[in-house]
Design a protein around this motif. Structure first.
Motif, PDB file in Angstrom:
ATOM      1  N   SER A 188       1.899  21.243 -21.946  1.00 23.85           N
ATOM      2  CA  SER A 188       2.495  22.531 -22.318  1.00 23.85           C
ATOM      3  C   SER A 188       3.844  22.734 -21.640  1.00 23.85           C
ATOM      4  O   SER A 188       4.806  23.190 -22.276  1.00 23.85           O
ATOM      5  CB  SER A 188       1.556  23.677 -21.959  1.00 23.85           C
ATOM      6  OG  SER A 188       0.394  23.612 -22.733  1.00 23.85           O
ATOM      7  N   LYS A 189       3.938  22.387 -20.363  1.00 25.94           N
ATOM      8  CA  LYS A 189       5.206  22.529 -19.640  1.00 25.94           C
ATOM      9  C   LYS A 189       6.283  21.617 -20.221  1.00 25.94           C
ATOM     10  O   LYS A 189       7.431  22.019 -20.399  1.00 25.94           O
ATOM     11  CB  LYS A 189       5.006  22.227 -18.157  1.00 25.94           C
ATOM     12  CG  LYS A 189       4.245  23.302 -17.424  1.00 25.94           C
ATOM     13  CD  LYS A 189       4.012  22.918 -15.974  1.00 25.94           C
ATOM     14  CE  LYS A 189       3.153  23.972 -15.287  1.00 25.94           C
ATOM     15  NZ  LYS A 189       2.849  23.610 -13.894  1.00 25.94           N
ATOM     16  N   ILE A 190       5.903  20.382 -20.519  1.00 21.14           N
ATOM     17  CA  ILE A 190       6.856  19.435 -21.102  1.00 21.14           C
ATOM     18  C   ILE A 190       7.291  19.926 -22.483  1.00 21.14           C
ATOM     19  O   ILE A 190       8.476  19.872 -22.834  1.00 21.14           O
ATOM     20  CB  ILE A 190       6.257  18.018 -21.174  1.00 21.14           C
ATOM     21  CG1 ILE A 190       6.034  17.475 -19.763  1.00 21.14           C
ATOM     22  CG2 ILE A 190       7.140  17.082 -21.999  1.00 21.14           C
ATOM     23  CD1 ILE A 190       5.214  16.200 -19.713  1.00 21.14           C
ATOM     24  N   ASN A 191       6.353  20.427 -23.258  1.00 24.95           N
ATOM     25  CA  ASN A 191       6.651  20.941 -24.589  1.00 24.95           C
ATOM     26  C   ASN A 191       7.601  22.138 -24.512  1.00 24.95           C
ATOM     27  O   ASN A 191       8.540  22.249 -25.311  1.00 24.95           O
ATOM     28  CB  ASN A 191       5.347  21.319 -25.304  1.00 24.95           C
ATOM     29  CG  ASN A 191       5.523  21.446 -26.795  1.00 24.95           C
ATOM     30  OD1 ASN A 191       6.314  20.748 -27.398  1.00 24.95           O
ATOM     31  ND2 ASN A 191       4.778  22.357 -27.378  1.00 24.95           N
ATOM     32  N   GLN A 192       7.389  23.024 -23.555  1.00 30.07           N
ATOM     33  CA  GLN A 192       8.276  24.180 -23.370  1.00 30.07           C
ATOM     34  C   GLN A 192       9.688  23.715 -23.025  1.00 30.07           C
ATOM     35  O   GLN A 192      10.663  24.235 -23.539  1.00 30.07           O
ATOM     36  CB  GLN A 192       7.746  25.103 -22.276  1.00 30.07           C
ATOM     37  CG  GLN A 192       6.628  26.001 -22.728  1.00 30.07           C
ATOM     38  CD  GLN A 192       7.023  26.847 -23.926  1.00 30.07           C
ATOM     39  OE1 GLN A 192       6.493  26.650 -25.012  1.00 30.07           O
ATOM     40  NE2 GLN A 192       7.943  27.753 -23.760  1.00 30.07           N
ATOM     41  N   ARG A 193       9.787  22.729 -22.133  1.00 27.11           N
ATOM     42  CA  ARG A 193      11.093  22.199 -21.750  1.00 27.11           C
ATOM     43  C   ARG A 193      11.787  21.573 -22.951  1.00 27.11           C
ATOM     44  O   ARG A 193      12.986  21.758 -23.166  1.00 27.11           O
ATOM     45  CB  ARG A 193      10.935  21.180 -20.616  1.00 27.11           C
ATOM     46  CG  ARG A 193      12.219  20.560 -20.157  1.00 27.11           C
ATOM     47  CD  ARG A 193      13.121  21.554 -19.470  1.00 27.11           C
ATOM     48  NE  ARG A 193      14.310  20.867 -18.971  1.00 27.11           N
ATOM     49  CZ  ARG A 193      15.460  21.438 -18.797  1.00 27.11           C
ATOM     50  NH1 ARG A 193      15.605  22.728 -18.997  1.00 27.11           N
ATOM     51  NH2 ARG A 193      16.490  20.751 -18.369  1.00 27.11           N
ATOM     52  N   ASP A 244      -3.008  16.018 -18.419  1.00 29.47           N
ATOM     53  CA  ASP A 244      -3.376  17.404 -18.197  1.00 29.47           C
ATOM     54  C   ASP A 244      -2.745  18.284 -19.282  1.00 29.47           C
ATOM     55  O   ASP A 244      -1.557  18.160 -19.586  1.00 29.47           O
ATOM     56  CB  ASP A 244      -2.876  17.821 -16.809  1.00 29.47           C
ATOM     57  CG  ASP A 244      -3.187  19.252 -16.481  1.00 29.47           C
ATOM     58  OD1 ASP A 244      -4.367  19.627 -16.549  1.00 29.47           O
ATOM     59  OD2 ASP A 244      -2.235  19.985 -16.152  1.00 29.47           O
ATOM     60  N   ASP A 249      -2.003  21.445 -19.207  1.00 29.34           N
ATOM     61  CA  ASP A 249      -0.935  22.288 -18.669  1.00 29.34           C
ATOM     62  C   ASP A 249       0.367  21.506 -18.548  1.00 29.34           C
ATOM     63  O   ASP A 249       1.449  22.038 -18.812  1.00 29.34           O
ATOM     64  CB  ASP A 249      -1.330  22.867 -17.306  1.00 29.34           C
ATOM     65  CG  ASP A 249      -2.449  23.886 -17.421  1.00 29.34           C
ATOM     66  OD1 ASP A 249      -2.580  24.531 -18.484  1.00 29.34           O
ATOM     67  OD2 ASP A 249      -3.202  24.038 -16.440  1.00 29.34           O
ATOM     68  N   LEU A 250       0.267  20.255 -18.152  1.00 32.43           N
ATOM     69  CA  LEU A 250       1.456  19.413 -18.053  1.00 32.43           C
ATOM     70  C   LEU A 250       2.104  19.229 -19.422  1.00 32.43           C
ATOM     71  O   LEU A 250       3.324  19.333 -19.566  1.00 32.43           O
ATOM     72  CB  LEU A 250       1.095  18.062 -17.441  1.00 32.43           C
ATOM     73  CG  LEU A 250       2.227  17.051 -17.310  1.00 32.43           C
ATOM     74  CD1 LEU A 250       3.347  17.582 -16.437  1.00 32.43           C
ATOM     75  CD2 LEU A 250       1.688  15.744 -16.758  1.00 32.43           C
TER      76      LEU A 250
END
Length: 103
Positions: free
Chosen positions: A71-76, A66, A68-69
């Motif tokens: 993107s979230k991992i990349n932000q972290r 996904d 969005d997933l």
């Protein structure tokens, strides 16, 4: 029982062929633009992607990951990357240890 196994094998074989076909198919210009917009590249000034980025993009293309997933991992990752060099050290990771895991 045997008919179920045969049917399952046929479906599995067809599914694998669809995956293989998609992996080997040419990208569309829309897909390339979309991938660029994800901004996953370690070198944003470059017009290239590395193997890891290609694998991620292919998994997105296969609907196995996904966006969005990612993107979230990349932000972290960016938060953990204290040196801002697109590499995490074990020290960076140690900062994320649960209090119960710290020795």
């Amino acid at each position: 029982m045997a008919m179920g196994s045969i049917a399952s094998s046929i479906v599995s074989s067809q599914h694998q062929k669809q995956i293989d076909d998609l992996i080997n198919s040419k990208l569309t210009s829309n897909e390339i633009d979309f991938f660029k917009a994800l901004n996953l590249s370690n070198d944003n000034s470059s017009n290239r992607i590395d193997r890891n980025e290609y694998i991620l993009l292919t998994l997105v293309r296969l609907n196995m990951l996904d966006v969005d997933l990612i993107s979230k991992i990349n932000q972290r990752f960016k938060i953990l990357d204290h040196e801002c060099n697109n590499i995490l050290s074990y020290e960076d990771l140690a900062l994320t240890l649960d209090d119960n895991d710290k020795s």
